[in-house]
Design a protein around this motif. Structure first.
Motif, PDB file in Angstrom:
ATOM      1  N   GLU A  63      41.529  38.911  34.284  1.00 21.42           N
ATOM      2  CA  GLU A  63      42.251  40.149  34.022  1.00 21.42           C
ATOM      3  C   GLU A  63      42.800  40.722  35.340  1.00 21.42           C
ATOM      4  O   GLU A  63      42.152  40.631  36.385  1.00 21.42           O
ATOM      5  CB  GLU A  63      41.328  41.183  33.374  1.00 21.42           C
ATOM      6  N   PRO A  64      44.001  41.350  35.314  1.00 22.88           N
ATOM      7  CA  PRO A  64      44.568  41.908  36.546  1.00 22.88           C
ATOM      8  C   PRO A  64      43.646  42.889  37.266  1.00 22.88           C
ATOM      9  O   PRO A  64      43.575  42.906  38.492  1.00 22.88           O
ATOM     10  CB  PRO A  64      45.845  42.598  36.050  1.00 22.88           C
ATOM     11  N   ALA A  65      42.917  43.700  36.508  1.00 31.95           N
ATOM     12  CA  ALA A  65      42.027  44.676  37.153  1.00 31.95           C
ATOM     13  C   ALA A  65      40.898  43.990  37.908  1.00 31.95           C
ATOM     14  O   ALA A  65      40.424  44.500  38.940  1.00 31.95           O
ATOM     15  CB  ALA A  65      41.454  45.631  36.108  1.00 31.95           C
ATOM     16  N   VAL A  66      40.452  42.833  37.408  1.00 35.73           N
ATOM     17  CA  VAL A  66      39.414  42.072  38.095  1.00 35.73           C
ATOM     18  C   VAL A  66      39.962  41.531  39.407  1.00 35.73           C
ATOM     19  O   VAL A  66      39.316  41.624  40.468  1.00 35.73           O
ATOM     20  CB  VAL A  66      38.898  40.932  37.196  1.00 35.73           C
ATOM     21  N   LEU A  67      41.171  40.977  39.356  1.00 32.82           N
ATOM     22  CA  LEU A  67      41.782  40.446  40.580  1.00 32.82           C
ATOM     23  C   LEU A  67      42.073  41.563  41.578  1.00 32.82           C
ATOM     24  O   LEU A  67      41.946  41.371  42.789  1.00 32.82           O
ATOM     25  CB  LEU A  67      43.066  39.692  40.230  1.00 32.82           C
ATOM     26  N   ALA A  68      42.456  42.734  41.078  1.00 33.86           N
ATOM     27  CA  ALA A  68      42.747  43.853  41.965  1.00 33.86           C
ATOM     28  C   ALA A  68      41.516  44.258  42.767  1.00 33.86           C
ATOM     29  O   ALA A  68      41.621  44.698  43.921  1.00 33.86           O
ATOM     30  CB  ALA A  68      43.278  45.035  41.162  1.00 33.86           C
ATOM     31  N   ALA A  69      40.329  44.109  42.173  1.00 29.69           N
ATOM     32  CA  ALA A  69      39.100  44.471  42.885  1.00 29.69           C
ATOM     33  C   ALA A  69      38.892  43.594  44.115  1.00 29.69           C
ATOM     34  O   ALA A  69      38.299  44.039  45.111  1.00 29.69           O
ATOM     35  CB  ALA A  69      37.900  44.363  41.952  1.00 29.69           C
ATOM     36  N   LEU A  70      39.389  42.358  44.062  1.00 29.65           N
ATOM     37  CA  LEU A  70      39.272  41.475  45.231  1.00 29.65           C
ATOM     38  C   LEU A  70      40.099  41.978  46.403  1.00 29.65           C
ATOM     39  O   LEU A  70      39.799  41.659  47.558  1.00 29.65           O
ATOM     40  CB  LEU A  70      39.720  40.058  44.871  1.00 29.65           C
ATOM     41  N   ALA A  71      41.157  42.725  46.112  1.00 29.08           N
ATOM     42  CA  ALA A  71      42.052  43.207  47.165  1.00 29.08           C
ATOM     43  C   ALA A  71      41.607  44.546  47.748  1.00 29.08           C
ATOM     44  O   ALA A  71      42.246  45.057  48.675  1.00 29.08           O
ATOM     45  CB  ALA A  71      43.472  43.323  46.624  1.00 29.08           C
ATOM     46  N   GLU A  72      40.521  45.085  47.224  1.00 32.39           N
ATOM     47  CA  GLU A  72      40.007  46.341  47.785  1.00 32.39           C
ATOM     48  C   GLU A  72      39.540  46.114  49.217  1.00 32.39           C
ATOM     49  O   GLU A  72      39.047  45.027  49.552  1.00 32.39           O
ATOM     50  CB  GLU A  72      38.825  46.847  46.948  1.00 32.39           C
ATOM     51  N   LYS A  81      33.248  31.620  34.750  1.00 35.47           N
ATOM     52  CA  LYS A  81      33.416  31.131  33.380  1.00 35.47           C
ATOM     53  C   LYS A  81      33.658  32.333  32.454  1.00 35.47           C
ATOM     54  O   LYS A  81      34.518  33.153  32.725  1.00 35.47           O
ATOM     55  CB  LYS A  81      32.183  30.336  32.976  1.00 35.47           C
ATOM     56  N   ALA A  82      32.923  32.434  31.375  1.00 35.61           N
ATOM     57  CA  ALA A  82      33.200  33.472  30.391  1.00 35.61           C
ATOM     58  C   ALA A  82      32.913  34.881  30.903  1.00 35.61           C
ATOM     59  O   ALA A  82      33.363  35.856  30.299  1.00 35.61           O
ATOM     60  CB  ALA A  82      32.407  33.217  29.108  1.00 35.61           C
ATOM     61  N   LEU A  83      32.182  35.003  32.011  1.00 40.82           N
ATOM     62  CA  LEU A  83      31.982  36.329  32.605  1.00 40.82           C
ATOM     63  C   LEU A  83      33.282  36.914  33.149  1.00 40.82           C
ATOM     64  O   LEU A  83      33.392  38.116  33.344  1.00 40.82           O
ATOM     65  CB  LEU A  83      30.954  36.271  33.740  1.00 40.82           C
ATOM     66  N   GLY A  84      34.261  36.051  33.446  1.00 38.67           N
ATOM     67  CA  GLY A  84      35.594  36.547  33.774  1.00 38.67           C
ATOM     68  C   GLY A  84      35.786  37.066  35.179  1.00 38.67           C
ATOM     69  O   GLY A  84      36.643  37.929  35.405  1.00 38.67           O
ATOM     70  N   ALA A  85      35.033  36.554  36.144  1.00 39.26           N
ATOM     71  CA  ALA A  85      35.215  36.939  37.546  1.00 39.26           C
ATOM     72  C   ALA A  85      35.472  35.677  38.374  1.00 39.26           C
ATOM     73  O   ALA A  85      35.097  34.580  37.963  1.00 39.26           O
ATOM     74  CB  ALA A  85      33.988  37.684  38.067  1.00 39.26           C
ATOM     75  N   PRO A  86      36.095  35.804  39.542  1.00 41.15           N
ATOM     76  CA  PRO A  86      36.402  34.622  40.340  1.00 41.15           C
ATOM     77  C   PRO A  86      35.156  33.863  40.777  1.00 41.15           C
ATOM     78  O   PRO A  86      34.041  34.403  40.759  1.00 41.15           O
ATOM     79  CB  PRO A  86      37.153  35.203  41.549  1.00 41.15           C
ATOM     80  N   PRO A  87      35.313  32.591  41.156  1.00 34.96           N
ATOM     81  CA  PRO A  87      34.162  31.776  41.558  1.00 34.96           C
ATOM     82  C   PRO A  87      33.461  32.349  42.779  1.00 34.96           C
ATOM     83  O   PRO A  87      34.085  32.979  43.638  1.00 34.96           O
ATOM     84  CB  PRO A  87      34.785  30.414  41.892  1.00 34.96           C
ATOM     85  N   GLY A  88      32.146  32.092  42.841  1.00 37.64           N
ATOM     86  CA  GLY A  88      31.416  32.450  44.051  1.00 37.64           C
ATOM     87  C   GLY A  88      30.126  33.198  43.844  1.00 37.64           C
ATOM     88  O   GLY A  88      29.403  33.459  44.802  1.00 37.64           O
ATOM     89  N   LEU A  89      29.793  33.541  42.598  1.00 36.32           N
ATOM     90  CA  LEU A  89      28.539  34.238  42.332  1.00 36.32           C
ATOM     91  C   LEU A  89      27.672  33.412  41.385  1.00 36.32           C
ATOM     92  O   LEU A  89      28.130  32.952  40.345  1.00 36.32           O
ATOM     93  CB  LEU A  89      28.782  35.617  41.710  1.00 36.32           C
ATOM     94  N   ALA A  90      26.418  33.229  41.778  1.00 35.51           N
ATOM     95  CA  ALA A  90      25.401  32.587  40.943  1.00 35.51           C
ATOM     96  C   ALA A  90      24.535  33.690  40.352  1.00 35.51           C
ATOM     97  O   ALA A  90      24.047  34.559  41.090  1.00 35.51           O
ATOM     98  CB  ALA A  90      24.556  31.632  41.779  1.00 35.51           C
ATOM     99  N   LEU A  91      24.342  33.669  39.038  1.00 38.09           N
ATOM    100  CA  LEU A  91      23.640  34.753  38.353  1.00 38.09           C
ATOM    101  C   LEU A  91      22.494  34.202  37.529  1.00 38.09           C
ATOM    102  O   LEU A  91      22.667  33.230  36.784  1.00 38.09           O
ATOM    103  CB  LEU A  91      24.602  35.524  37.452  1.00 38.09           C
ATOM    104  N   VAL A  92      21.332  34.822  37.666  1.00 35.14           N
ATOM    105  CA  VAL A  92      20.130  34.415  36.934  1.00 35.14           C
ATOM    106  C   VAL A  92      19.497  35.663  36.329  1.00 35.14           C
ATOM    107  O   VAL A  92      19.425  36.713  36.977  1.00 35.14           O
ATOM    108  CB  VAL A  92      19.118  33.717  37.870  1.00 35.14           C
ATOM    109  N   MET A  93      19.041  35.532  35.090  1.00 32.64           N
ATOM    110  CA  MET A  93      18.274  36.608  34.446  1.00 32.64           C
ATOM    111  C   MET A  93      16.903  36.052  34.084  1.00 32.64           C
ATOM    112  O   MET A  93      16.797  35.078  33.336  1.00 32.64           O
ATOM    113  CB  MET A  93      18.985  37.103  33.189  1.00 32.64           C
ATOM    114  N   LEU A 106      33.504  40.060  45.585  1.00 31.44           N
ATOM    115  CA  LEU A 106      33.213  39.407  44.303  1.00 31.44           C
ATOM    116  C   LEU A 106      32.329  40.294  43.436  1.00 31.44           C
ATOM    117  O   LEU A 106      32.480  40.320  42.209  1.00 31.44           O
ATOM    118  CB  LEU A 106      32.545  38.056  44.539  1.00 31.44           C
ATOM    119  N   VAL A 107      31.415  41.019  44.047  1.00 37.77           N
ATOM    120  CA  VAL A 107      30.593  41.955  43.277  1.00 37.77           C
ATOM    121  C   VAL A 107      31.462  43.079  42.719  1.00 37.77           C
ATOM    122  O   VAL A 107      31.277  43.517  41.573  1.00 37.77           O
ATOM    123  CB  VAL A 107      29.446  42.506  44.143  1.00 37.77           C
ATOM    124  N   LEU A 108      32.448  43.545  43.507  1.00 39.49           N
ATOM    125  CA  LEU A 108      33.377  44.549  42.994  1.00 39.49           C
ATOM    126  C   LEU A 108      34.120  44.014  41.772  1.00 39.49           C
ATOM    127  O   LEU A 108      34.292  44.717  40.762  1.00 39.49           O
ATOM    128  CB  LEU A 108      34.390  44.948  44.078  1.00 39.49           C
TER     129      LEU A 108
END
Length: 400
Positions: free
Chosen positions: A19-28, A195-207, A255-257
């Motif tokens: 989504e554009p808003a997700v990509l915009a967060a990378l430019a912050e 993947k389906a979380l919809g953010a750029p590559p680079g974060l590993a997430l575990v619950m 990436l967290v943003l």
């Protein structure tokens, strides 16, 4: 400079369209990892991960790294040399999880699928559980190499009855397939941002849920992986959740943003609605493939994932040439990955921000590619089949 018109649609099983808003967060402007504003964002993202994983009692971990790091962090913290693991094997990434477990000194027993494109039967899994005492059952929810979906709810129940912890590789499923961790009593689930979380590559997430954390605390040896050791990350995650600064390794702040924005979008859509949307998009793609005469790697609908599809190339068609023609038509698809049939099939990702228009554009490009390599079919049959699903003629209400 590439114009928007020249940009191709990325329909692979990750990275995906964002989504554009997700990509915009990378430019912050990049903040300090201990700045008050960033601490609030990271803490909110960790809180929202509990909602997305549907694990109110879970402990989230977010680390800079790929899905493979998430796989390692999920099992390396629970395994000690000599522990036994039952691997439910549905493809390439099941093999990878087994290799990671073996690096931790575990003894791995595989329950293989009866054929590529299928999933092991529950009776076979139950028999395997009766043969030994296993510490973990590792399950690939969607194997990205085969597009095979496993029955996590039933498998987690079997694991619990045998006293094993369930660890679910949800790299290609979390936020696209149903995976309510608490309701299904899953102990650990993991994914990656792209993947389906919809953010750029680079974060590993575990619950990790309480039984897994307790098993971690009871271990008698240090975790072999220093970077993946929950001992280093748990105080940091807990501090950010409490809106306090902490440090072990510098987080991938931008990436967290982006993750924070994506998680907010997912929660606004609602988990039930999001899973239903992925199921409908999947049905539209698969209906088109069937109409075009393309068979698929999953052997039956019950084991077919909703986040990607894996069709075979038509007989006599050069696969590389077909993918090239589809690319020229404006859509990027992925080749095969499973070593037993790598050159015989291709893969279509349809998860995250993908919408009905993207699916129709993809089907149109596939039709154009098939025509370009000389494959004979009824022109427009794939698009018509997809449209019938989209318009509610396949047992569903139409897309809004």
């Amino acid at each position: 400079m590439q114009t928007q018109k020249a940009r191709k649609l990325l329909m692979i099983p990750g990275p995906i369209e964002f989504e554009p808003a997700v990509l915009a967060a990378l430019a912050e402007p990049t903040p300090s990892h201990v700045a008050p504003d960033f601490i609030e964002v990271f803490g909110r993202a960790l809180d929202n991960l509990r909602t997305v994983f549907q694990a109110p009692d879970g402990q989230p971990f977010v680390m800079a790294g790929s899905g493979t790091l998430a796989m390692e962090a999920a099992v390396a913290n629970l395994l000690e040399p000599g522990d036994r693991v039952l691997q439910i094997n549905t493809g390439y990434f099941s093999d990878r999880m087994a290799a990671i477990c073996e690096r931790s000194g575990a003894l791995v027993t595989h329950v293989p699928a009866p054929a590529v494109g299928d999933a092991p039967g529950l009776a076979e899994v139950e028999r395997a559980l009766q043969q030994d005492r296993f510490k973990l059952m590792t399950i690939t929810h969607v194997d990205t190499s085969t597009a095979v979906l496993t029955d996590v709810a039933a498998l987690a129940k079997l694991a619990r009855s045998a006293g094993a912890l369930s660890v679910v590789d949800g790299v290609c499923s979390v936020a696209g397939e149903a995976l309510p961790m608490a309701d299904w009593d899953v102990d650990v689930a993991l994914t990656a941002s792209q993947k389906a979380l919809g953010a750029p590559p680079g974060l590993a997430l575990v619950m990790a849920r309480p039984r897994a954390l307790e098993a971690f605390r009871r271990r008698t040896r240090p975790v072999a992986s220093y970077y993946a050791d929950w001992s280093n990350w748990l105080p940091v995650m807990q501090a950010y959740q409490a809106r306090k600064p902490a440090y072990f390794g510098t987080p991938a702040v931008n990436l967290v943003l982006a993750l924070d924005v994506s998680l907010a979008q997912i929660i606004a859509e609602g988990m039930e609605a999001r899973v239903a949307r992925h199921a409908r998009l999947s049905e539209a793609i698969k209906a088109a493939l069937t109409a075009l005469g393309l068979s698929q790697v999953p052997l039956r609908p019950a084991v077919a994932a909703h986040t990607l599809s894996a069709p075979y190339f038509p007989a006599g068609v050069d696969g590389a040439a077909l993918l090239g023609k589809i690319n020229a038509a404006g859509v990027i698809l992925a080749g095969g990955l499973h070593p037993a049939l790598r050159t015989r099939y291709f893969r279509i990702g349809h998860m995250g921000a993908v919408n009905a228009a993207d699916v129709l554009a993809t089907v149109g490009a596939i039709e154009q590619g098939l025509h370009g390599v000389g494959y004979r079919f009824d022109a427009g049959s794939g698009l018509a089949a997809s449209q019938r699903v989209m318009q509610g003629q396949a047992g569903h209400p139409p897309f809004a």
